[in-house]
Design an enzyme around this catalytic site. Structure first.
Site, PDB file in Angstrom:
ATOM      1  N   ASP A  93      30.953 -36.826   6.537  1.00  0.00           N
ATOM      2  CA  ASP A  93      29.401 -36.795   6.441  1.00  0.00           C
ATOM      3  C   ASP A  93      28.981 -35.589   6.237  1.00  0.00           C
ATOM      4  O   ASP A  93      29.292 -34.596   7.239  1.00  0.00           O
ATOM      5  CB  ASP A  93      28.744 -37.598   7.503  1.00  0.00           C
ATOM      6  CG  ASP A  93      27.283 -38.051   7.507  1.00  0.00           C
ATOM      7  OD1 ASP A  93      26.967 -38.895   6.836  1.00  0.00           O
ATOM      8  OD2 ASP A  93      26.750 -37.132   7.983  1.00  0.00           O
ATOM      9  N   ARG A 132      24.122 -55.034  -9.558  1.00  0.00           N
ATOM     10  CA  ARG A 132      24.919 -53.596  -9.878  1.00  0.00           C
ATOM     11  C   ARG A 132      26.448 -54.282  -9.991  1.00  0.00           C
ATOM     12  O   ARG A 132      27.121 -54.573  -9.135  1.00  0.00           O
ATOM     13  CB  ARG A 132      24.807 -52.761  -8.530  1.00  0.00           C
ATOM     14  CG  ARG A 132      25.449 -51.607  -8.819  1.00  0.00           C
ATOM     15  CD  ARG A 132      25.957 -50.761  -7.495  1.00  0.00           C
ATOM     16  NE  ARG A 132      26.716 -49.638  -7.834  1.00  0.00           N
ATOM     17  CZ  ARG A 132      27.653 -49.019  -7.177  1.00  0.00           C
ATOM     18  NH1 ARG A 132      27.664 -49.694  -5.908  1.00  0.00           N
ATOM     19  NH2 ARG A 132      28.278 -48.058  -7.334  1.00  0.00           N
ATOM     20  N   HIS A 147      24.962 -35.532  -8.949  1.00  0.00           N
ATOM     21  CA  HIS A 147      24.620 -36.609  -7.997  1.00  0.00           C
ATOM     22  C   HIS A 147      25.858 -36.487  -7.103  1.00  0.00           C
ATOM     23  O   HIS A 147      26.909 -36.800  -7.154  1.00  0.00           O
ATOM     24  CB  HIS A 147      24.778 -38.241  -8.795  1.00  0.00           C
ATOM     25  CG  HIS A 147      24.733 -39.201  -7.828  1.00  0.00           C
ATOM     26  ND1 HIS A 147      23.452 -40.052  -7.948  1.00  0.00           N
ATOM     27  CD2 HIS A 147      25.467 -39.458  -6.931  1.00  0.00           C
ATOM     28  CE1 HIS A 147      23.624 -40.884  -7.230  1.00  0.00           C
ATOM     29  NE2 HIS A 147      24.825 -40.672  -6.524  1.00  0.00           N
ATOM     30  N   LYS A 168      24.440 -55.517  -0.432  1.00  0.00           N
ATOM     31  CA  LYS A 168      23.229 -54.918  -0.025  1.00  0.00           C
ATOM     32  C   LYS A 168      22.250 -55.548  -0.830  1.00  0.00           C
ATOM     33  O   LYS A 168      22.596 -56.020  -2.132  1.00  0.00           O
ATOM     34  CB  LYS A 168      23.157 -53.271  -0.499  1.00  0.00           C
ATOM     35  CG  LYS A 168      23.798 -52.553   0.391  1.00  0.00           C
ATOM     36  CD  LYS A 168      23.633 -51.113   0.052  1.00  0.00           C
ATOM     37  CE  LYS A 168      24.820 -50.245   0.529  1.00  0.00           C
ATOM     38  NZ  LYS A 168      25.227 -48.985  -0.188  1.00  0.00           N
ATOM     39  N   GLY A 205      22.356 -33.958  -2.564  1.00  0.00           N
ATOM     40  CA  GLY A 205      21.839 -33.125  -3.608  1.00  0.00           C
ATOM     41  C   GLY A 205      20.448 -33.062  -3.234  1.00  0.00           C
ATOM     42  O   GLY A 205      19.609 -32.235  -3.433  1.00  0.00           O
ATOM     43  N   GLU A 206      19.878 -34.140  -2.560  1.00  0.00           N
ATOM     44  CA  GLU A 206      18.441 -34.215  -2.174  1.00  0.00           C
ATOM     45  C   GLU A 206      18.070 -33.654  -0.915  1.00  0.00           C
ATOM     46  O   GLU A 206      16.995 -33.248  -0.584  1.00  0.00           O
ATOM     47  CB  GLU A 206      17.981 -35.767  -2.178  1.00  0.00           C
ATOM     48  CG  GLU A 206      18.098 -36.529  -3.617  1.00  0.00           C
ATOM     49  CD  GLU A 206      17.878 -37.990  -3.401  1.00  0.00           C
ATOM     50  OE1 GLU A 206      17.053 -38.381  -2.301  1.00  0.00           O
ATOM     51  OE2 GLU A 206      18.355 -38.783  -4.300  1.00  0.00           O
ATOM     52  N   GLU A 208      18.390 -45.988  -7.967  1.00  0.00           N
ATOM     53  CA  GLU A 208      19.070 -47.177  -8.899  1.00  0.00           C
ATOM     54  C   GLU A 208      18.622 -48.450  -8.810  1.00  0.00           C
ATOM     55  O   GLU A 208      18.569 -49.093  -9.655  1.00  0.00           O
ATOM     56  CB  GLU A 208      20.635 -47.082  -8.297  1.00  0.00           C
ATOM     57  CG  GLU A 208      21.226 -45.806  -8.898  1.00  0.00           C
ATOM     58  CD  GLU A 208      22.396 -45.510  -7.922  1.00  0.00           C
ATOM     59  OE1 GLU A 208      23.827 -45.534  -8.250  1.00  0.00           O
ATOM     60  OE2 GLU A 208      22.416 -45.175  -6.737  1.00  0.00           O
ATOM     61  N   ASN A 248      23.785 -55.674  -4.595  1.00  0.00           N
ATOM     62  CA  ASN A 248      24.889 -54.683  -4.715  1.00  0.00           C
ATOM     63  C   ASN A 248      26.009 -55.119  -3.876  1.00  0.00           C
ATOM     64  O   ASN A 248      26.044 -55.008  -2.851  1.00  0.00           O
ATOM     65  CB  ASN A 248      24.421 -53.339  -4.422  1.00  0.00           C
ATOM     66  CG  ASN A 248      25.768 -52.425  -4.479  1.00  0.00           C
ATOM     67  OD1 ASN A 248      26.600 -52.643  -4.794  1.00  0.00           O
ATOM     68  ND2 ASN A 248      25.199 -51.257  -4.147  1.00  0.00           N
ATOM     69  N   ARG A 293      37.158 -38.709  -1.011  1.00  0.00           N
ATOM     70  CA  ARG A 293      38.173 -38.554  -1.962  1.00  0.00           C
ATOM     71  C   ARG A 293      38.359 -37.178  -2.286  1.00  0.00           C
ATOM     72  O   ARG A 293      37.499 -36.344  -2.286  1.00  0.00           O
ATOM     73  CB  ARG A 293      37.504 -39.034  -3.093  1.00  0.00           C
ATOM     74  CG  ARG A 293      37.420 -40.617  -3.050  1.00  0.00           C
ATOM     75  CD  ARG A 293      36.549 -41.408  -4.115  1.00  0.00           C
ATOM     76  NE  ARG A 293      35.564 -42.392  -3.668  1.00  0.00           N
ATOM     77  CZ  ARG A 293      34.344 -42.541  -4.248  1.00  0.00           C
ATOM     78  NH1 ARG A 293      34.276 -41.958  -5.432  1.00  0.00           N
ATOM     79  NH2 ARG A 293      33.878 -43.491  -3.717  1.00  0.00           N
ATOM     80  N   GLY A 345      26.529 -37.543  -3.231  1.00  0.00           N
ATOM     81  CA  GLY A 345      26.445 -38.420  -2.289  1.00  0.00           C
ATOM     82  C   GLY A 345      27.812 -38.512  -1.621  1.00  0.00           C
ATOM     83  O   GLY A 345      28.528 -37.780  -1.672  1.00  0.00           O
ATOM     84  N   ASN A 346      27.912 -39.532  -0.864  1.00  0.00           N
ATOM     85  CA  ASN A 346      29.196 -39.710  -0.252  1.00  0.00           C
ATOM     86  C   ASN A 346      30.365 -39.841  -1.420  1.00  0.00           C
ATOM     87  O   ASN A 346      31.501 -39.251  -1.470  1.00  0.00           O
ATOM     88  CB  ASN A 346      29.287 -41.182   0.430  1.00  0.00           C
ATOM     89  CG  ASN A 346      30.561 -40.973   1.668  1.00  0.00           C
ATOM     90  OD1 ASN A 346      31.069 -39.980   2.127  1.00  0.00           O
ATOM     91  ND2 ASN A 346      31.126 -42.347   1.819  1.00  0.00           N
ATOM     92  N   HIS A 356      28.334 -43.705 -11.685  1.00  0.00           N
ATOM     93  CA  HIS A 356      26.783 -43.188 -11.325  1.00  0.00           C
ATOM     94  C   HIS A 356      25.964 -43.210 -12.563  1.00  0.00           C
ATOM     95  O   HIS A 356      24.806 -42.701 -12.502  1.00  0.00           O
ATOM     96  CB  HIS A 356      26.840 -41.540 -10.737  1.00  0.00           C
ATOM     97  CG  HIS A 356      27.557 -41.487  -9.597  1.00  0.00           C
ATOM     98  ND1 HIS A 356      28.227 -40.774  -8.988  1.00  0.00           N
ATOM     99  CD2 HIS A 356      27.192 -42.493  -8.403  1.00  0.00           C
ATOM    100  CE1 HIS A 356      28.778 -40.759  -7.843  1.00  0.00           C
ATOM    101  NE2 HIS A 356      28.172 -41.909  -7.448  1.00  0.00           N
TER     102      HIS A 356
END
Ligand code: AMP
Length: 396
Positions: free
Chosen positions: A279, A88, A204, A16, A329-330, A382, A9, A237, A206-207, A177
């Site tokens: 965060d 990705r 979804h 990554k 979400g998790e 992912e 990625n 954002r 996340g950040n 996503h």
């Protein structure tokens, strides 16, 4: 047996990576090269529970991939098991409705889409070129965040602006996503038989955060647009707002439209409202110690998430499942609860005990007995999706 996949990625200043074996089920090594392009770049390898950080003498993407290659030469069993590389890719425009085996034409098409993802797509193309140079024998596959949403109908993906902008400039909603949503849709079909013939909502969170409606296994609407700025309020954002604000902000600050856009992308959302952090975990801690700004930011995030879930739900015949995924979400029982409180009118409810005690990293149904919709927490994956697409395309 050659069945390991190197998943890459590649971002503008980071790369990554992970090597997945055993049909993507096992992560052999993973890591990240950070602050690429600067004098302080480093690469971290996580292997067999140990973390090893190496300072990079040259912070180029090529040097980062060269270090992965070097690491592999000192781990010959893993090196010899490599079957391919999966990348990705953030933006595939209208060129890609599924993953693709990479050749020069694919790289050129990814570069063409760079106008909509100027930070990401050139970095992805660079990562592919460097990987071809350093791993000449290995086939490579591109997996696009936008591809899953190519099934949207024109009334969902078109913006109500003069049509020539679509015809000539390809200005339309693309959504992101998609790899996560495709994974969630397939995972849900394993645990809730028949869900691939039903209506599914996914948040979804996340950040970066978005919502998606999946009708009989296909994306029917999603909250992000031509770029990942549209839709939900996110870490930094703003998400959707009255476009006139762009002009008002640039006048108020005496800055260009691009600089105003930068504020909406990098200084807004949870960070802008709370004036504390982007965060979620930090904000939950601040809220628990009584900071009203943190609570306001989190409650706005929840209200807007619920709104965008309800909005994409208009493309479904029924809302049979709602899935929470992504880091927030998790893990955030507070936000899941507040989001579902806003969805009472849709008869969506969760059991607060199940919600609060949900074990980390596991798939679980947290619906209340009276809920019309099954509410799930499903950890996304992912990397697994990228590895599986790579295996499937290189075998053909
Ligand atoms: P992602 O972009 O999917 O990695 O998600 C990152 C976001 O998840 C950050 O805002 C984190 O604060 C949030 N997050 C991760 N773990 C927790 C947690 N235990 N409670 C609340 N938020 C969390």
């Amino acid at each position: 047996m050659k069945d390991s996949i190197l998943v890459i990625n590649c971002g503008s200043s980071s790369l990554k990576f992970a090597i997945l074996a055993n049909a993507g089920q096992e992560t052999l090594v993973e890591g990240i090269a950070e602050r690429l392009g600067s004098d302080e770049s480093s690469i971290t390898f996580k292997f067999e529970g140990q973390k090893n950080i190496i300072q990079l003498e040259d912070g180029s993407h090529k040097n980062a991939v060269a270090h992965i290659k070097n690491w592999l030469s000192s781990h010959p069993i893993i090196e010899s098991s490599l079957a391919g590389i999966g990348h990705r890719v953030v933006h595939g425009g209208e060129n890609f409705s599924e993953s693709a085996l990479i050749n020069q034409n694919v790289i050129d098409s990814i570069k063409e889409c760079a106008q909509f993802a100027p930070l990401h797509n050139p970095a992805h193309a660079k990562g592919m070129e460097v990987a071809f140079e350093l791993f000449p024998g290995l086939p490579q596959v591109a997996v696009f965040d936008t591809a899953f949403h190519q099934t949207l109908a024109p009334e969902q993906y078109l913006y109500p602006i003069p049509m020539h902008f679509y015809r000539e400039n390809h200005f339309r909603k693309y959504g992101f996503h998609g790899t996560s949503y495709r994974y969630i849709s397939q995972r849900l079909a394993q645990i809730a038989k028949g869900s691939d013939q039903q209506g599914v909502l996914v948040a979804h969170l996340g950040n970066g955060a978005s919502t998606c409606a999946i009708n009989k296994g296909l994306s029917s609407d999603t909250s992000m647009g031509i770029t990942p700025l549209e839709g939900l309020m996110m870490g930094t954002r703003s998400g959707s707002l009255d476009p006139s604000l762009l002009s008002f902000i640039s006048q108020a600050e005496n800055i260009s439209a691009d600089a105003a856009l930068d504020i909406l992308n990098k200084k807004s959302g949870l960070l802008g409202v709370s004036e504390i952090s982007n965060d979620c975990r930090t904000l939950e801690e601040a809220m628990e110690s009584g900071d009203p700004r943190a609570k306001l930011a989190l409650d706005m995030f929840a209200a807007r998430t619920a709104k965008h879930l309800a909005s994409v739900a208009t493309t479904l015949e029924s809302i049979d499942h709602l899935v929470f995924t992504g880091g927030i979400g998790e893990n955030s029982s507070y936000l899941r609860q507040v989001i579902c409180n806003h969805l009472k009118a849709l008869n969506i409810g969760i059991n607060s005990t199940l919600n609060e005690n949900a074990p980390r990293g596991e798939t679980i149904n947290i619906s209340s007995d009276s809920s019309n919709t099954n509410v799930w927490i499903i950890p996304t994956n992912e990397e697994l999706m990228i590895a599986l697409d790579t295996i499937s395309l290189i075998q053909h």
